[in-house]
Design an enzyme around this catalytic site. Structure first.
Site, PDB file in Angstrom:
ATOM      1  CG  ASP A   9      27.633  67.509   5.750  1.00 56.17           C
ATOM      2  OD1 ASP A   9      28.080  67.100   4.656  1.00 56.17           O
ATOM      3  OD2 ASP A   9      28.188  68.416   6.399  1.00 56.17           O
ATOM      4  CG  HIS A  10      24.894  70.653   3.602  1.00 58.37           C
ATOM      5  ND1 HIS A  10      24.859  70.454   4.970  1.00 58.37           N
ATOM      6  CD2 HIS A  10      25.707  71.712   3.396  1.00 58.37           C
ATOM      7  CE1 HIS A  10      25.608  71.383   5.547  1.00 58.37           C
ATOM      8  NE2 HIS A  10      26.141  72.152   4.620  1.00 58.37           N
ATOM      9  CB  CYS A  65      30.942  66.025   5.992  1.00 59.72           C
ATOM     10  SG  CYS A  65      32.560  66.188   6.768  1.00 59.72           S
ATOM     11  CB  THR A  67      36.850  68.486   5.211  1.00 60.00           C
ATOM     12  OG1 THR A  67      36.109  68.436   6.446  1.00 60.00           O
ATOM     13  CG2 THR A  67      36.882  69.914   4.677  1.00 60.00           C
ATOM     14  CG  HIS A  98      48.306  48.467  11.032  1.00 56.51           C
ATOM     15  ND1 HIS A  98      49.494  49.167  11.006  1.00 56.51           N
ATOM     16  CD2 HIS A  98      48.549  47.296  10.379  1.00 56.51           C
ATOM     17  CE1 HIS A  98      50.422  48.449  10.359  1.00 56.51           C
ATOM     18  NE2 HIS A  98      49.867  47.322   9.966  1.00 56.51           N
ATOM     19  NE  ARG A 109      31.723  71.402   0.403  1.00 56.62           N
ATOM     20  CZ  ARG A 109      31.080  71.971   1.409  1.00 56.62           C
ATOM     21  NH1 ARG A 109      31.752  72.429   2.455  1.00 56.62           N
ATOM     22  NH2 ARG A 109      29.767  72.076   1.386  1.00 56.62           N
ATOM     23  CG  HIS A 133      47.994  45.627  14.360  1.00 55.56           C
ATOM     24  ND1 HIS A 133      48.818  46.728  14.399  1.00 55.56           N
ATOM     25  CD2 HIS A 133      48.490  44.817  13.400  1.00 55.56           C
ATOM     26  CE1 HIS A 133      49.774  46.584  13.492  1.00 55.56           C
ATOM     27  NE2 HIS A 133      49.598  45.435  12.878  1.00 55.56           N
TER      28      HIS A 133
HETATM   29  C1  RB5 Z   1      29.465  71.959   5.606  1.00 59.77           C
HETATM   30  O1  RB5 Z   1      29.515  73.175   4.947  1.00 59.77           O
HETATM   31  C2  RB5 Z   1      30.866  71.526   6.027  1.00 59.77           C
HETATM   32  O2  RB5 Z   1      31.304  72.307   7.079  1.00 59.77           O
HETATM   33  C3  RB5 Z   1      30.886  70.061   6.374  1.00 59.77           C
HETATM   34  O3  RB5 Z   1      30.425  69.313   5.303  1.00 59.77           O
HETATM   35  C4  RB5 Z   1      32.225  69.465   6.732  1.00 59.77           C
HETATM   36  O4  RB5 Z   1      33.208  69.779   5.790  1.00 59.77           O
HETATM   37  C5  RB5 Z   1      32.675  69.715   8.115  1.00 59.77           C
HETATM   38  O5  RB5 Z   1      33.699  69.206   8.583  1.00 59.77           O
END
Ligand code: RB5
Length: 146
Positions: A9-10, A65, A67, A98, A109, A133
């Site tokens: 995603d962005h 994404c 996180t 596993h 991030r 496993h």
């Molecule tokens: C987008 O702002 C953010 O929420 C997404 O990239 C992700 O971290 C969501 O889990």
């Protein structure tokens, strides 16, 4: 298998581009499932697109994404997907050894690009151990209704 589908995603766009370049230099063939710029998109849409490609093309996938959480939860709701959100190389190795994960999830991030690339290398190189496993993975997949 030298083909990989990659999506973000962005919140993961920069790392998707960097990982794509990195793997292209290593002679991987990359299927780019988007997104293609920093405009806001919904991570479940990308997760579904990557999941469909993993199943249809019989390739492994990398999803990113902010996180890694939202996109991995989404991917794990798709048929046939075992997405592992990895924060270090040990998790990446175990996710293959596993859990036979077929999708690697990363968070742009929450880690530097050096670590992210090292996790990618570890995950791509590690293999499933099978043995004890095997049955656990089979039980996991039965939970989604075969
Ligand atoms: C987008 O702002 C953010 O929420 C997404 O990239 C992700 O971290 C969501 O889990």
């Amino acid at each position: 298998m030298n083909r990989i589908v990659i999506g973000c995603d962005h919140g993961g766009f920069e790392y998707k581009e960097m990982i794509k370049e990195y793997l292209l230099e290593k002679d991987y063939e990359i299927i780019d499932a988007g997104c293609y710029d920093k405009s806001s998109v919904d991570y479940p849409d990308v997760a579904l697109k990557v999941a469909n490609t993993v199943n249809e093309e019989n390739v492994r996938g990398i999803i990113i994404c902010g996180t890694g959480i939202g996109i991995s939860i989404s991917a794990n709701k798709c048929h046939g997907i075992r997405a592992a959100l990895c924060l270090n190389e040990y998790m990446a190795k175990m996710a293959r050894n596993h859990n036979d994960s077929n999708v690697l999830a990363l968070g742009q991030r929450v880690m530097g690009i050096g670590l992210a690339l090292s996790i990618v290398d570890t995950w791509l190189e590690a293999t499933f151990d099978g043995g004890r496993h095997e049955n656990r993975v089979h039980k996991m997949m039965k939970m989604e209704g075969e």
